[in-house]
Design an enzyme around this catalytic site. Sequence first.
Site, mmCIF file in Angstrom:
data_model
loop_
_atom_site.group_PDB
_atom_site.id
_atom_site.type_symbol
_atom_site.label_atom_id
_atom_site.label_comp_id
_atom_site.label_asym_id
_atom_site.label_seq_id
_atom_site.Cartn_x
_atom_site.Cartn_y
_atom_site.Cartn_z
ATOM 1 N N GLY A 188 239.365 -37.325 59.262
ATOM 2 C CA GLY A 188 239.859 -36.135 58.580
ATOM 3 C C GLY A 188 240.664 -36.452 57.333
ATOM 4 O O GLY A 188 241.045 -37.594 57.058
ATOM 5 N N HIS A 189 240.972 -35.387 56.586
ATOM 6 C CA HIS A 189 241.658 -35.495 55.296
ATOM 7 C C HIS A 189 243.022 -36.167 55.402
ATOM 8 O O HIS A 189 243.769 -35.973 56.355
ATOM 9 C CB HIS A 189 241.824 -34.105 54.670
ATOM 10 C CG HIS A 189 242.804 -33.225 55.402
ATOM 11 N ND1 HIS A 189 244.141 -33.179 55.100
ATOM 12 C CD2 HIS A 189 242.619 -32.362 56.428
ATOM 13 C CE1 HIS A 189 244.757 -32.323 55.894
ATOM 14 N NE2 HIS A 189 243.846 -31.810 56.714
ATOM 15 N N ASP A 190 243.315 -36.993 54.419
ATOM 16 C CA ASP A 190 244.629 -37.640 54.261
ATOM 17 C C ASP A 190 244.987 -38.612 55.382
ATOM 18 O O ASP A 190 246.131 -39.042 55.498
ATOM 19 C CB ASP A 190 245.742 -36.590 54.129
ATOM 20 C CG ASP A 190 245.589 -35.741 52.880
ATOM 21 O OD1 ASP A 190 245.913 -36.247 51.795
ATOM 22 O OD2 ASP A 190 245.123 -34.590 52.988
ATOM 23 N N THR A 191 244.005 -38.943 56.213
ATOM 24 C CA THR A 191 244.246 -39.943 57.249
ATOM 25 C C THR A 191 244.229 -41.337 56.627
ATOM 26 O O THR A 191 243.475 -41.603 55.690
ATOM 27 C CB THR A 191 243.192 -39.807 58.362
ATOM 28 O OG1 THR A 191 243.554 -38.695 59.181
ATOM 29 C CG2 THR A 191 243.098 -41.039 59.226
ATOM 30 N N CYS B 103 245.612 -36.221 58.436
ATOM 31 C CA CYS B 103 247.010 -36.668 58.325
ATOM 32 C C CYS B 103 247.433 -37.586 59.462
ATOM 33 O O CYS B 103 248.599 -37.579 59.889
ATOM 34 C CB CYS B 103 247.949 -35.461 58.243
ATOM 35 S SG CYS B 103 247.586 -34.325 56.891
#
Length: 311
Positions: free
Chosen positions: A217-220, A237
């Site tokens: 997922g995003h920003d991980t 995240c």
Amino acid sequence: MKFPKAHTLKQIAHLISTEYIGADDFPVLGMNEIHVVESGDIVFVDHPKYYGKALESAATIVLINKKVDCPEGKALLISDDPFRDFNKLTLHFKPFQSSDSAISQTVKIGKNTIIQPNCFIGNNVVIGDNCIIHSNVSIYDDTIIGDNVTIHAGTVLGASAFYYKNRTEGYDQLKSGGRVIIENNVDLGALCTIDKGVTGNTIIGEGSKLDNQIQVGHDTRIGKKCLIASQVGIAGCVIIEDEVTIWGQVGITSGITIGTKAIISAKAGVSKSLEGYKSYFGVPADDFRSKYKEIAAIRKIPEILEKLKNL
């Protein structure tokens, strides 16, 4: 996400048609989500529960839906809908650019790198030396790939974040203006999907190896030398520290940290941060010692019930 050049508070307020509290020339350098904000950034908040967190964050400009006392050294943008106006800023500073070719003219490809047929490579992508990109891989705009990276068929780098606001008329997506960064010596299996950050970066650390069909997922941020087996799903995240091993079909919730050298067994459900240097399994995931005690206790329940009947 940093802007190409510094703007003033007055200029940003004009772009999104909001009131503001602060000096006209207060500097605005970029915009970010709260977990990655820095001085000069805009952060948005639209729920009273999180006002304090936003106002006390490193961000020096807060896009907020209520007039509140402005902390010293900061500025406020007063909006009736901060979510909408944050999207306006993303679309202004990072607008979608359509492509007219399978491999953009702006791509930079390193020495001895092989791109197999039927790949899509978007605008401003950078690919290092000695990489192999197999067929039907899609690499969205602004992705950065290091040296000695192998990406197998059907993998997608840079799709939008799964991040929505529930409105009366339907779900409203928070626009993504971030990037994916794949560091040196990474292997990505077939049919992996790695979403770009909302305003920051989704990072796969140096030397990490991902099996087939993994969602990130995003920003991980995945650390160095991690091993992740097939069908793992990692929400946005998440911080996964160095040398973590995650076996097949593990699910990991958003906003948590997996410590260095942790090992998570197959089919575990991770709902909280886990310490490093331990092994975990189960739903919810817990360390082996605690989980075996729990299982042993559960197995005693029939015996306990039988004793209660005989009282």
